[in-house]
Write a protein that holds these residues in place. Structure first.
Motif, PDB file in Angstrom:
ATOM      1  N   GLY A  51      -6.271   0.915  16.332  1.00 44.57           N
ATOM      2  CA  GLY A  51      -6.516  -0.518  16.397  1.00 44.57           C
ATOM      3  C   GLY A  51      -5.632  -1.364  15.508  1.00 44.57           C
ATOM      4  N   SER A  52      -4.878  -0.756  14.614  1.00 38.89           N
ATOM      5  CA  SER A  52      -4.024  -1.529  13.703  1.00 38.89           C
ATOM      6  C   SER A  52      -2.554  -1.370  14.049  1.00 38.89           C
ATOM      7  CB  SER A  52      -4.242  -1.096  12.251  1.00 38.89           C
ATOM      8  OG  SER A  52      -3.382  -0.031  11.889  1.00 38.89           O
ATOM      9  N   THR A  53      -1.811  -2.455  13.947  1.00 46.80           N
ATOM     10  CA  THR A  53      -0.359  -2.403  14.033  1.00 46.80           C
ATOM     11  C   THR A  53       0.209  -3.372  13.004  1.00 46.80           C
ATOM     12  OG1 THR A  53      -0.238  -4.112  15.747  1.00 46.80           O
ATOM     13  CG2 THR A  53      -0.321  -1.816  16.489  1.00 46.80           C
ATOM     14  N   GLU A  54       1.327  -3.001  12.415  1.00 51.96           N
ATOM     15  CA  GLU A  54       1.982  -3.825  11.407  1.00 51.96           C
ATOM     16  C   GLU A  54       3.466  -3.922  11.729  1.00 51.96           C
ATOM     17  OE1 GLU A  54       0.288  -5.253   8.959  1.00 51.96           O
ATOM     18  OE2 GLU A  54      -1.613  -4.218   9.360  1.00 51.96           O
ATOM     19  N   LYS A  55       4.053  -5.057  11.376  1.00 55.71           N
ATOM     20  CA  LYS A  55       5.475  -5.229  11.604  1.00 55.71           C
ATOM     21  C   LYS A  55       6.268  -4.492  10.536  1.00 55.71           C
ATOM     22  CE  LYS A  55       5.059  -9.725  13.851  1.00 55.71           C
ATOM     23  NZ  LYS A  55       5.415 -11.163  13.802  1.00 55.71           N
ATOM     24  N   GLY A  56       7.329  -3.847  10.992  1.00 56.67           N
ATOM     25  CA  GLY A  56       8.262  -3.218  10.070  1.00 56.67           C
ATOM     26  C   GLY A  56       9.391  -4.167   9.726  1.00 56.67           C
ATOM     27  N   ASP A  57      10.567  -3.631   9.568  1.00 59.57           N
ATOM     28  CA  ASP A  57      11.710  -4.451   9.159  1.00 59.57           C
ATOM     29  C   ASP A  57      12.431  -5.140  10.311  1.00 59.57           C
ATOM     30  OD1 ASP A  57      12.393  -1.897   6.742  1.00 59.57           O
ATOM     31  OD2 ASP A  57      11.367  -3.805   6.450  1.00 59.57           O
ATOM     32  N   ILE A  58      12.341  -4.587  11.510  1.00 54.61           N
ATOM     33  CA  ILE A  58      13.032  -5.176  12.666  1.00 54.61           C
ATOM     34  C   ILE A  58      12.087  -5.258  13.864  1.00 54.61           C
ATOM     35  CG2 ILE A  58      15.388  -4.555  11.961  1.00 54.61           C
ATOM     36  CD1 ILE A  58      15.121  -2.151  13.935  1.00 54.61           C
ATOM     37  N   PRO A  59      11.007  -6.054  13.798  1.00 54.36           N
ATOM     38  CA  PRO A  59      10.019  -6.064  14.881  1.00 54.36           C
ATOM     39  C   PRO A  59      10.352  -6.949  16.083  1.00 54.36           C
ATOM     40  CG  PRO A  59       9.358  -7.560  13.142  1.00 54.36           C
ATOM     41  CD  PRO A  59      10.642  -6.888  12.673  1.00 54.36           C
ATOM     42  N   ASP A  60      11.342  -7.823  15.928  1.00 57.96           N
ATOM     43  CA  ASP A  60      11.608  -8.786  16.994  1.00 57.96           C
ATOM     44  C   ASP A  60      11.992  -8.091  18.289  1.00 57.96           C
ATOM     45  OD1 ASP A  60      13.154 -11.276  14.805  1.00 57.96           O
ATOM     46  OD2 ASP A  60      11.060 -10.726  15.161  1.00 57.96           O
ATOM     47  N   GLY A  61      11.307  -8.494  19.376  1.00 54.60           N
ATOM     48  CA  GLY A  61      11.588  -7.916  20.691  1.00 54.60           C
ATOM     49  C   GLY A  61      10.748  -6.691  21.002  1.00 54.60           C
ATOM     50  N   TYR A  62       9.905  -6.301  20.058  1.00 47.17           N
ATOM     51  CA  TYR A  62       9.067  -5.112  20.236  1.00 47.17           C
ATOM     52  C   TYR A  62       7.604  -5.443  19.952  1.00 47.17           C
ATOM     53  CZ  TYR A  62      13.549  -2.686  19.511  1.00 47.17           C
ATOM     54  OH  TYR A  62      14.850  -2.262  19.581  1.00 47.17           O
ATOM     55  N   SER A  98       0.820  -1.211   0.000  1.00 46.14           N
ATOM     56  CA  SER A  98       0.000   0.000   0.000  1.00 46.14           C
ATOM     57  C   SER A  98       0.853   1.260   0.000  1.00 46.14           C
ATOM     58  CB  SER A  98      -0.910   0.024   1.232  1.00 46.14           C
ATOM     59  OG  SER A  98      -1.719  -1.124   1.289  1.00 46.14           O
ATOM     60  N   GLY A  99       2.156   1.091  -0.066  1.00 46.65           N
ATOM     61  CA  GLY A  99       3.040   2.261  -0.028  1.00 46.65           C
ATOM     62  C   GLY A  99       3.055   2.958   1.311  1.00 46.65           C
ATOM     63  N   ASN A 100       2.597   2.268   2.349  1.00 45.84           N
ATOM     64  CA  ASN A 100       2.499   2.916   3.649  1.00 45.84           C
ATOM     65  C   ASN A 100       3.788   2.926   4.437  1.00 45.84           C
ATOM     66  OD1 ASN A 100      -0.221   3.921   4.539  1.00 45.84           O
ATOM     67  ND2 ASN A 100      -0.794   1.990   3.613  1.00 45.84           N
ATOM     68  N   LYS A 101       4.724   2.077   4.092  1.00 49.12           N
ATOM     69  CA  LYS A 101       5.993   2.078   4.805  1.00 49.12           C
ATOM     70  C   LYS A 101       6.919   3.094   4.176  1.00 49.12           C
ATOM     71  CE  LYS A 101       7.776  -2.009   5.486  1.00 49.12           C
ATOM     72  NZ  LYS A 101       8.161  -3.433   5.293  1.00 49.12           N
ATOM     73  N   LEU A 102       7.645   3.800   5.014  1.00 51.17           N
ATOM     74  CA  LEU A 102       8.641   4.752   4.545  1.00 51.17           C
ATOM     75  C   LEU A 102       9.993   4.248   5.015  1.00 51.17           C
ATOM     76  CD1 LEU A 102       8.860   7.416   3.003  1.00 51.17           C
ATOM     77  CD2 LEU A 102       8.832   8.588   5.206  1.00 51.17           C
ATOM     78  N   ILE A 127      10.473  -0.255  12.900  1.00 51.83           N
ATOM     79  CA  ILE A 127      10.164  -1.326  13.844  1.00 51.83           C
ATOM     80  C   ILE A 127       8.708  -1.779  13.680  1.00 51.83           C
ATOM     81  CG2 ILE A 127      10.163  -2.023  16.260  1.00 51.83           C
ATOM     82  CD1 ILE A 127      12.020   0.387  16.817  1.00 51.83           C
ATOM     83  N   HIS A 128       7.792  -0.854  13.865  1.00 56.80           N
ATOM     84  CA  HIS A 128       6.366  -1.111  13.691  1.00 56.80           C
ATOM     85  C   HIS A 128       5.724   0.133  13.100  1.00 56.80           C
ATOM     86  CE1 HIS A 128       5.772  -4.987  15.712  1.00 56.80           C
ATOM     87  NE2 HIS A 128       6.576  -4.571  16.684  1.00 56.80           N
ATOM     88  N   TYR A 129       4.575  -0.059  12.479  1.00 52.02           N
ATOM     89  CA  TYR A 129       3.808   1.074  12.009  1.00 52.02           C
ATOM     90  C   TYR A 129       2.326   0.747  12.101  1.00 52.02           C
ATOM     91  CZ  TYR A 129       3.655  -1.444   7.493  1.00 52.02           C
ATOM     92  OH  TYR A 129       3.472  -2.373   6.506  1.00 52.02           O
TER      93      TYR A 129
END
Lengths: 112, 113
Positions: free
Chosen positions: B53-64, A96-100, B46-48
């Motif tokens: 109510g929504s959370t998504e994992k980023g590139d380095i989510p482990d431990g968070y 979705s292009g939501n990550k920066l 890390i997260h976004y």
């Protein structure tokens, strides 16, 4: 792997000179952004350039985008000591292009 | 003026302890992000979150873990802090997608001893 990466770790110039920071990326983008971070502060956006644009300008700053080579550059003219900072390129990513995603940054110093 | 406020600004935690970093934005942005910044690595996601109510994992989510109880608030939680999590953490907010500006807070310096 880096999805946005500046090509220099550190640059140094004397006040009044010009400088260019380059950035490369690996997959298609919607837009590429340039941020500046001064010591002890959070990053702040300088310029956003969309994938259908070739250049954009903000005062002494000019960004270019070459989607064929997947690269961008940020040029600063008439540099000042207050331009000393870390400069990042950042790109959108994800379905979705939501990550920066940010590059590792270039430390740019301007000497009097 | 877009505003993102982080608290605390500095934190010393003990290994194995729980740490919560808080972030509040008054921009009414849908997206919020947590990054950590370490020398040589730049800003790593890390997260976004897309919204309350929504959370998504980023590139380095482990431990968070992350929590977005409302449009304005986004927390980063370290359930069992480790010294490797010593870093500067930045919260940011943005509207819709990566095609628009993202506004950052001033950062939280976390030291885990």
């Amino acid at each position: 792997s880096q999805l946005a990466e500046e090509n220099s770790w550190a640059l140094s110039v004397h006040e009044g000179e010009s400088v260019t920071v380059n950035c490369s990326y690996k997959t298609s983008i919607t837009a590429l952004q340039w941020y500046r971070q001064k010591s002890g502060k959070g990053p702040a956006q300088l310029i956003l350039i969309r994938s259908n644009e070739r250049h954009n300008r903000n005062g002494r700053l000019r960004a270019t985008l070459d989607t064929s080579s997947q690269s961008s550059s940020l040029s600063i003219t008439a540099t000042r000591c207050e331009d000393t900072a870390v400069y990042f390129c950042a790109r959108d990513y994800g379905s979705s292009g939501n990550k920066l995603i940010f590059g590792t940054g270039t430390l740019f110093s301007v000497k009097p | 003026e877009a505003a993102v406020t982080q608290s605390p600004r500095n934190k010393v935690a003990v290994t194995g302890g729980k740490v919560t970093l808080s972030c509040n934005q008054t921009n009414n942005h849908n997206n919020m992000y947590w990054y950590r910044q370490d020398t040589g690595h730049g800003l790593r996601l890390i997260h976004y979150s897309y919204g309350a109510g929504s959370t998504e994992k980023g590139d380095i989510p482990d431990g968070y873990k992350a929590s977005r109880p409302s449009q304005e608030n986004f927390s980063l939680i370290l359930e069992l802090a480790t010294p490797s999590q010593t870093s500067v953490y930045f919260c940011a907010s943005g509207d819709v997608d990566g095609n628009t500006e993202v506004f950052f807070g001033k950062g939280t310096r976390l030291t885990v001893v």
